[in-house]
Write a protein that holds these residues in place. Structure first.
Motif, PDB file in Angstrom:
ATOM      1  N   ASN A 108       0.834  -1.186   0.000  1.00 15.68           N
ATOM      2  CA  ASN A 108       0.000   0.000   0.000  1.00 15.68           C
ATOM      3  C   ASN A 108       0.885   1.258   0.000  1.00 15.68           C
ATOM      4  OD1 ASN A 108      -2.365   1.443  -0.015  1.00 15.68           O
ATOM      5  ND2 ASN A 108      -2.558   1.461   2.209  1.00 15.68           N
ATOM      6  N   PRO A 109       1.887   1.306  -0.899  1.00 14.20           N
ATOM      7  CA  PRO A 109       2.762   2.480  -0.925  1.00 14.20           C
ATOM      8  C   PRO A 109       2.102   3.605  -1.720  1.00 14.20           C
ATOM      9  CG  PRO A 109       3.427   0.999  -2.647  1.00 14.20           C
ATOM     10  CD  PRO A 109       2.289   0.325  -1.907  1.00 14.20           C
ATOM     11  N   PRO A 110       2.673   4.800  -1.654  1.00 15.88           N
ATOM     12  CA  PRO A 110       2.160   5.854  -2.531  1.00 15.88           C
ATOM     13  C   PRO A 110       2.420   5.482  -3.993  1.00 15.88           C
ATOM     14  CG  PRO A 110       4.007   6.660  -1.176  1.00 15.88           C
ATOM     15  CD  PRO A 110       3.774   5.230  -0.819  1.00 15.88           C
ATOM     16  N   ALA A 111       1.461   5.766  -4.860  1.00 14.88           N
ATOM     17  CA  ALA A 111       1.667   5.502  -6.290  1.00 14.88           C
ATOM     18  C   ALA A 111       2.900   6.265  -6.754  1.00 14.88           C
ATOM     19  CB  ALA A 111       0.442   5.917  -7.091  1.00 14.88           C
ATOM     20  N   HIS A 112       3.698   5.629  -7.558  1.00 14.63           N
ATOM     21  CA  HIS A 112       4.942   6.207  -8.061  1.00 14.63           C
ATOM     22  C   HIS A 112       5.899   6.586  -6.922  1.00 14.63           C
ATOM     23  CE1 HIS A 112       2.148   7.381 -11.535  1.00 14.63           C
ATOM     24  NE2 HIS A 112       2.764   6.276 -11.865  1.00 14.63           N
ATOM     25  N   GLY A 113       5.781   5.920  -5.782  1.00 11.82           N
ATOM     26  CA  GLY A 113       6.637   6.202  -4.639  1.00 11.82           C
ATOM     27  C   GLY A 113       7.210   4.937  -4.037  1.00 11.82           C
ATOM     28  N   HIS A 114       7.581   3.990  -4.898  1.00 19.24           N
ATOM     29  CA  HIS A 114       8.084   2.698  -4.431  1.00 19.24           C
ATOM     30  C   HIS A 114       9.095   2.173  -5.445  1.00 19.24           C
ATOM     31  CE1 HIS A 114       5.784   0.490  -7.465  1.00 19.24           C
ATOM     32  NE2 HIS A 114       4.916   1.474  -7.328  1.00 19.24           N
ATOM     33  N   ASN A 115       9.677   1.016  -5.162  1.00 17.86           N
ATOM     34  CA  ASN A 115      10.709   0.435  -6.033  1.00 17.86           C
ATOM     35  C   ASN A 115      10.324  -0.943  -6.570  1.00 17.86           C
ATOM     36  OD1 ASN A 115      12.393   2.676  -5.654  1.00 17.86           O
ATOM     37  ND2 ASN A 115      13.238   1.813  -3.780  1.00 17.86           N
ATOM     38  N   PHE A 116       9.030  -1.178  -6.833  1.00 13.33           N
ATOM     39  CA  PHE A 116       8.588  -2.500  -7.269  1.00 13.33           C
ATOM     40  C   PHE A 116       7.747  -2.461  -8.542  1.00 13.33           C
ATOM     41  CE2 PHE A 116       9.548  -2.688  -2.777  1.00 13.33           C
ATOM     42  CZ  PHE A 116      10.460  -3.736  -2.769  1.00 13.33           C
ATOM     43  N   ASP A 117       8.037  -1.506  -9.404  1.00 15.11           N
ATOM     44  CA  ASP A 117       7.448  -1.491 -10.739  1.00 15.11           C
ATOM     45  C   ASP A 117       8.466  -2.143 -11.665  1.00 15.11           C
ATOM     46  OD1 ASP A 117       5.783  -0.994 -12.870  1.00 15.11           O
ATOM     47  OD2 ASP A 117       6.039   1.181 -12.857  1.00 15.11           O
ATOM     48  N   CYS A 118       8.020  -2.732 -12.755  1.00 15.85           N
ATOM     49  CA  CYS A 118       8.953  -3.371 -13.679  1.00 15.85           C
ATOM     50  C   CYS A 118       8.390  -3.276 -15.084  1.00 15.85           C
ATOM     51  CB  CYS A 118       9.179  -4.826 -13.288  1.00 15.85           C
ATOM     52  SG  CYS A 118      10.405  -5.661 -14.320  1.00 15.85           S
ATOM     53  N   GLU A 119       9.196  -2.745 -15.995  1.00 16.67           N
ATOM     54  CA  GLU A 119       8.787  -2.606 -17.384  1.00 16.67           C
ATOM     55  C   GLU A 119       9.803  -3.197 -18.347  1.00 16.67           C
ATOM     56  OE1 GLU A 119       7.835   1.477 -18.232  1.00 16.67           O
ATOM     57  OE2 GLU A 119       6.298   1.567 -16.677  1.00 16.67           O
TER      58      GLU A 119
END
Length: 183
Positions: free
Chosen positions: A78-89
């Protein structure tokens, strides 16, 4: 050359929550359903398609297998959107492994996660990280010349990293050259 669609391949047993990257090895095509802008996804996966099941001509539907994964180092969903390190593209395939490169919104680094190309469920641990000073959104690996290219952006200015002279698949242990493309 005309832009005309000459073949349509549908995928059985595959959904699209947030498809990001596509790559291949000798036998398979992999589609990463791993976009995670909000940092709350717990259904990350990669669809695996056997190339020999795709006909040379004509439209078709082909079956997929699923490689499911989670990040072992993520505890907050439940982190802030665009405020974490777990997106992957970004991902590349090499031999019997897939390598994922994260889009770290919080610290503008990228982490590498490695997973096998075999179907199953995997808990991934980062194998390395690198301060790219931006957001990674694509990757390509050339086995022949043993070179990795990462693309990304910082404040909407695009860049690429050329990564080369690394031992085995220890990508960030080699030389790295950043090329910015200002507006």
């Amino acid at each position: 050359l005309s832009g005309e669609i000459i073949q349509t391949i549908g995928l059985l047993n595959a959904g699209n929550t947030d498809w990001e990257d596509i790559c291949q090895n000798q036998d398979y095509i992999f589609i990463g359903d791993m976009g995670n802008n909000a940092g709350n996804r717990q259904d990350l996966c990669i669809y695996k398609i056997l190339k020999s099941n795709i006909p040379e001509e004509g439209d078709a539907w082909v079956s997929t297998n699923k490689i499911e994964f989670s990040y072992a180092d993520q505890s907050n969903f439940n982190p802030p959107a665009h405020g974490h390190n777990f997106d992957c593209e970004a991902m590349v395939a090499s031999n019997d492994s897939l390598y994922l490169f994260t889009k770290n919104w919080e610290n503008e680094k990228t982490k590498i996660y490695r997973l096998p190309v075999a179907e199953g469920e995997y808990e991934l641990y980062p194998v390395d990280s690198f301060n790219v000073n931006g957001l990674i959104c694509g990757a390509s690996f050339d086995e022949g010349i043993h070179q990795l290219v990462l693309c990304g952006y910082q404040s909407y200015t695009p860049f690429i990293y050329l990564v080369y002279d690394f031992p085995s698949h220890n990508f960030f242990k080699g030389n790295k050259r950043r090329i910015d493309f200002p507006l």
